[in-house]
Design a protein around this motif. Structure first.
Motif, mmCIF file in Angstrom:
data_model
loop_
_atom_site.group_PDB
_atom_site.id
_atom_site.type_symbol
_atom_site.label_atom_id
_atom_site.label_comp_id
_atom_site.label_asym_id
_atom_site.label_seq_id
_atom_site.Cartn_x
_atom_site.Cartn_y
_atom_site.Cartn_z
ATOM 1 N N ALA A 1 1.394 -0.039 5.333
ATOM 2 C CA ALA A 1 -0.001 0.302 5.628
ATOM 3 C C ALA A 1 -0.100 1.437 6.638
ATOM 4 O O ALA A 1 -1.050 2.223 6.622
ATOM 5 C CB ALA A 1 -0.743 -0.925 6.151
ATOM 6 N N VAL A 2 0.897 1.538 7.511
ATOM 7 C CA VAL A 2 0.919 2.606 8.507
ATOM 8 C C VAL A 2 1.519 3.887 7.940
ATOM 9 O O VAL A 2 0.989 4.984 8.134
ATOM 10 C CB VAL A 2 1.720 2.165 9.758
ATOM 11 C CG1 VAL A 2 1.878 3.330 10.735
ATOM 12 C CG2 VAL A 2 1.022 1.001 10.432
ATOM 13 N N LEU A 3 2.614 3.753 7.200
ATOM 14 C CA LEU A 3 3.421 4.924 6.835
ATOM 15 C C LEU A 3 3.278 5.384 5.400
ATOM 16 O O LEU A 3 3.553 6.546 5.098
ATOM 17 C CB LEU A 3 4.897 4.623 7.117
ATOM 18 C CG LEU A 3 5.226 4.340 8.577
ATOM 19 C CD1 LEU A 3 6.678 3.921 8.720
ATOM 20 C CD2 LEU A 3 4.941 5.548 9.448
ATOM 21 N N ASP A 4 2.885 4.493 4.491
ATOM 22 C CA ASP A 4 2.774 4.871 3.090
ATOM 23 C C ASP A 4 1.413 5.491 2.856
ATOM 24 O O ASP A 4 0.529 4.921 2.245
ATOM 25 C CB ASP A 4 2.965 3.657 2.188
ATOM 26 C CG ASP A 4 3.017 4.041 0.716
ATOM 27 O OD1 ASP A 4 3.085 5.244 0.413
ATOM 28 O OD2 ASP A 4 2.994 3.128 -0.133
ATOM 29 N N ARG A 5 1.273 6.686 3.354
ATOM 30 C CA ARG A 5 -0.011 7.370 3.365
ATOM 31 C C ARG A 5 0.067 8.629 2.519
ATOM 32 O O ARG A 5 0.952 9.458 2.701
ATOM 33 C CB ARG A 5 -0.387 7.720 4.800
ATOM 34 C CG ARG A 5 -1.622 8.572 4.979
ATOM 35 C CD ARG A 5 -2.868 7.786 4.748
ATOM 36 N NE ARG A 5 -4.036 8.594 5.076
ATOM 37 C CZ ARG A 5 -5.219 8.397 4.528
ATOM 38 N NH1 ARG A 5 -5.390 7.447 3.654
ATOM 39 N NH2 ARG A 5 -6.246 9.139 4.871
ATOM 40 N N ASP A 6 -0.867 8.784 1.585
ATOM 41 C CA ASP A 6 -0.888 9.977 0.751
ATOM 42 C C ASP A 6 -1.240 11.188 1.603
ATOM 43 O O ASP A 6 -2.342 11.288 2.131
ATOM 44 C CB ASP A 6 -1.915 9.798 -0.368
ATOM 45 C CG ASP A 6 -2.009 11.003 -1.288
ATOM 46 O OD1 ASP A 6 -1.140 11.877 -1.198
ATOM 47 O OD2 ASP A 6 -2.960 11.049 -2.088
ATOM 48 N N GLN B 1 13.371 3.276 8.452
ATOM 49 C CA GLN B 1 13.731 2.947 7.071
ATOM 50 C C GLN B 1 12.534 3.069 6.142
ATOM 51 O O GLN B 1 12.645 3.589 5.026
ATOM 52 C CB GLN B 1 14.304 1.534 6.996
ATOM 53 C CG GLN B 1 14.814 1.170 5.606
ATOM 54 C CD GLN B 1 15.516 -0.174 5.591
ATOM 55 O OE1 GLN B 1 15.675 -0.816 6.626
ATOM 56 N NE2 GLN B 1 15.931 -0.607 4.413
ATOM 57 N N VAL B 2 11.361 2.586 6.581
ATOM 58 C CA VAL B 2 10.163 2.702 5.763
ATOM 59 C C VAL B 2 9.760 4.168 5.618
ATOM 60 O O VAL B 2 9.390 4.625 4.535
ATOM 61 C CB VAL B 2 9.005 1.894 6.374
ATOM 62 C CG1 VAL B 2 7.731 2.046 5.544
ATOM 63 C CG2 VAL B 2 9.382 0.425 6.471
ATOM 64 N N THR C 1 9.780 9.503 2.440
ATOM 65 C CA THR C 1 10.263 10.870 2.247
ATOM 66 C C THR C 1 11.032 11.011 0.937
ATOM 67 O O THR C 1 11.040 12.075 0.330
ATOM 68 C CB THR C 1 11.159 11.329 3.409
ATOM 69 O OG1 THR C 1 12.356 10.543 3.454
ATOM 70 C CG2 THR C 1 10.424 11.230 4.733
ATOM 71 N N ARG C 2 11.671 9.927 0.488
ATOM 72 C CA ARG C 2 12.347 9.988 -0.818
ATOM 73 C C ARG C 2 11.340 10.189 -1.936
ATOM 74 O O ARG C 2 11.620 10.886 -2.909
ATOM 75 C CB ARG C 2 13.153 8.715 -1.053
ATOM 76 C CG ARG C 2 14.466 8.668 -0.280
ATOM 77 C CD ARG C 2 15.306 7.481 -0.685
ATOM 78 N NE ARG C 2 14.612 6.224 -0.439
ATOM 79 C CZ ARG C 2 15.136 5.029 -0.679
ATOM 80 N NH1 ARG C 2 16.340 4.921 -1.200
ATOM 81 N NH2 ARG C 2 14.460 3.930 -0.414
ATOM 82 N N ARG C 3 10.171 9.587 -1.790
ATOM 83 C CA ARG C 3 9.128 9.811 -2.792
ATOM 84 C C ARG C 3 8.681 11.271 -2.767
ATOM 85 O O ARG C 3 8.379 11.850 -3.817
ATOM 86 C CB ARG C 3 7.948 8.870 -2.541
ATOM 87 C CG ARG C 3 8.246 7.425 -2.914
ATOM 88 C CD ARG C 3 6.982 6.584 -2.949
ATOM 89 N NE ARG C 3 6.432 6.353 -1.627
ATOM 90 C CZ ARG C 3 6.822 5.382 -0.811
ATOM 91 N NH1 ARG C 3 7.795 4.558 -1.175
ATOM 92 N NH2 ARG C 3 6.260 5.216 0.366
#
Length: 209
Positions: free
Chosen positions: A71-76, A133-134, A139-141
């Motif tokens: 919720a914090v890091l997976d931001r478009d 890690q998250v 960044t891999r995406r």
């Protein structure tokens, strides 16, 4: 003209309203999670805390994110406008692949710097190593999106070797620039570091660039 003969107003497209509402909910969860992480630190925040702050249910939370860190890091980072693959595909024909990704990433960073939460996320990852890690998964995406854009330009598949190699090289350069930047510094400094990093790569890693 009487009201009886007036043409009926066209309602907003239901799909458009639904997508906007979904994005608003996702944004609310992201902002709530980020604020709580900054205030309390990751270990002191629960999913229930985030849901309460965003005024949504746990079930709704899991419709958008797999974990509180997501919720914090997976931001478009796109926000609005073209996606990263679209920006890469739209670059001028004949432009060097590294320069293609350089300019596409640069445009994305310029856009991201307009969102205050982007800088805060960079700061959080550096303050709390357990988030690395998250962040790395995110960044891999980004690397995969780079490969997709190069594949579109070359008529290949994203998992073909050429798009993967180009994307991996460009992604490493961009990450090196981001790691060098202090989030407390200006966005202009980040762009300068990014430009210098890609110039080094484009020169064949010449020490005298």
């Amino acid at each position: 003209m009487s009201s009886e003969n007036a043409a009926p107003a066209h309602p907003a497209a239901p799909g458009g309203i639904r997508e906007r509402k979904k994005q608003e909910t996702r944004d609310a969860l992201h902002r709530a999670a980020l604020r709580l992480y900054v205030e309390r630190g990751p270990d002191a925040v629960t999913i229930s805390d985030i849901c309460e702050a965003a005024n949504v249910s746990r079930r709704t939370f899991f419709n958008y994110f797999d974990s509180k860190d997501d919720a914090v890091l997976d931001r478009d980072e796109e926000g609005s406008g073209r996606s990263l693959p679209e920006r890469i595909a739209a670059r001028p024909e004949g432009e060097h692949p590294l320069e293609v990704i350089h300019q596409a990433v640069r445009a994305g960073i310029v856009n991201s710097l307009g969102h205050p939460t982007w800088r805060e996320r960079q700061q959080l990852v550096r303050r709390h190593p357990q988030l690395v890690q998250v962040a790395f998964a995110s960044t891999r995406r980004t690397r995969d999106l780079m490969a997709e854009g190069i594949a579109r330009r070359t008529g290949r598949q994203p998992d073909d070797l050429y798009p993967r190699v180009v994307a991996s090289a460009a992604h490493a350069v961009a990450q090196a620039a981001l790691a060098r930047w202090n989030p407390e510094d200006s966005g202009d400094e980040l762009l300068d570091i990014l430009d210098e990093s890609f110039a080094i790569a484009a020169s064949g890693f010449n020490l005298h660039v």
